[in-house]
Design an enzyme around this catalytic site. Sequence first.
Site, mmCIF file in Angstrom:
data_model
loop_
_atom_site.group_PDB
_atom_site.id
_atom_site.type_symbol
_atom_site.label_atom_id
_atom_site.label_comp_id
_atom_site.label_asym_id
_atom_site.label_seq_id
_atom_site.Cartn_x
_atom_site.Cartn_y
_atom_site.Cartn_z
ATOM 1 N N ALA A 95 0.815 -1.216 0.000
ATOM 2 C CA ALA A 95 0.000 0.000 0.000
ATOM 3 C C ALA A 95 0.850 1.268 0.000
ATOM 4 C CB ALA A 95 -0.909 -0.006 1.227
ATOM 5 N N LYS A 96 2.109 1.146 0.390
ATOM 6 C CA LYS A 96 3.054 2.273 0.404
ATOM 7 C C LYS A 96 2.457 3.508 1.063
ATOM 8 C CE LYS A 96 5.718 0.395 -3.446
ATOM 9 N NZ LYS A 96 4.915 -0.782 -3.862
#
Lengths: 269, 269
Positions: A95-96
């Site tokens: 998801a960073k």
Amino acid sequence: MTTAQLVSEIKKKQSFLCIGLDVDLNKIPEHLLKEEDPIFAFNKAIIDATHHLCVAYKPNTAFYEAYGLKGWKALEKTIVYLNENYPEIFTIADAKRGDIGNTSTMYAKAFFEDLAFDSVTVAPYMGKDSVEPFLEFKDKHTILLALTSNQGAFDFQTKQLEENELYKEVLKISKTYKNSENLMYVVGATKAEYLAEIRQIIPESFLLVPGVGAQGGNLQEVCKYGLNNQIGLLINSSRGIIYASKNEDFAQQAAKKAQEIQNEMSAFV
Amino acid sequence: MTTAQLVSEIKKKQSFLCIGLDVDLNKIPEHLLKEEDPIFAFNKAIIDATHHLCVAYKPNTAFYEAYGLKGWKALEKTIVYLNENYPEIFTIADAKRGDIGNTSTMYAKAFFEDLAFDSVTVAPYMGKDSVEPFLEFKDKHTILLALTSNQGAFDFQTKQLEENELYKEVLKISKTYKNSENLMYVVGATKAEYLAEIRQIIPESFLLVPGVGAQGGNLQEVCKYGLNNQIGLLINSSRGIIYASKNEDFAQQAAKKAQEIQNEMSAFV
């Protein structure tokens, strides 16, 4: 999941393969588009065919968000399916994320509690108070971007700071964060030669290595420089496995590709 | 929305206020919890009461993702409501995304096409090919994190590289990206003294300034160093406005807070 459980699974399966579930409706077999939820149908088939060959699955949230509510629902069904049927598998929400403290806590709850992933990838740019909220969750893992596999990695990550390149500063400074034992790191396989230096800074940590396969990384090289005494590597392949075929036998073809990689990996475990 | 339309709206409303829609179910008035969709009910009331006093709304996606499908649905309803009823308002998805090229394209589609936001916040760590996919969308804006308002900003962003601090490198290098006219920047108000230097590097760009109010930033200071000939500022306040009251009159109290800020801002427009 604890790190010890992950290591035990790696030894049992003789594999440190992570399969990226980056589902693009333009790339999956056409017959699945008739399903009520084609994204989940695709994931389920891939998971059922490959779970014995890998130790982790990594859906990248972008591919789900792009389909709005339907996509988010498919992501939720995928993680529920994994946790119910294959609880021994390590799950990564790619998801960073990363935001100021109270907001990072909301992201941590989204991925660790609501969706019950074992880990989430986090961007380091905003520093300590954007990362530590993720580290507070017991037996959950925060995989910090260090050196990514794309060309843009050279824009900032490899720039020289006073003492170190930026990505090395990220490694060094994040080691001082509270609960840093819950950290892992993303290190792109397209830069295997950096791994030796990275291992000097973080000898014990697990590294998530994307970019083997479609992005051109080399498994032998990565293992040469990246393995540690508890393996310490999760090597991801997405497109190279899940899009091995567009026909009815896509899941078997994916398993065949995964099997090839697992065979190669078994020599290193 | 074009930048010219945004500037025209700022002049008309004598306001460059952005209201952060960071909805926490523990903080909203209790009577709303009986509603079918309390998050949307809260947003709708706040928007209806404040839309004439601000030029932008900024939901932070973390607060929606934390509630899973329900949250994502509330986010979708909020942006649809804004676009249908107040199309003159600039909308910001505060998502802080960023990934390798093809994946950033998926995020861009999620926020610019599926959800139809005017802009999205993006983290610069992964460099050029993680940012440029967002810049390809006409009349959509990419708000790059430069100098954030949290303590962790000093971990990496203000570190000295060979020529500049990292955040200045982010400003300088991103100016060379393709379609860089679609870039805006996040600059934390807790560091108003940096704004003069930032304006030397990016005199024309719009800056999204969080951290006025609850986080301690000062409007006068920010305006002194940050204003340019087309205003060039969007100043965000979230908690200070939306949680002004927990009573039935919460929306009117929020409007009162927004009105105070708009009054202060009108002197600068």
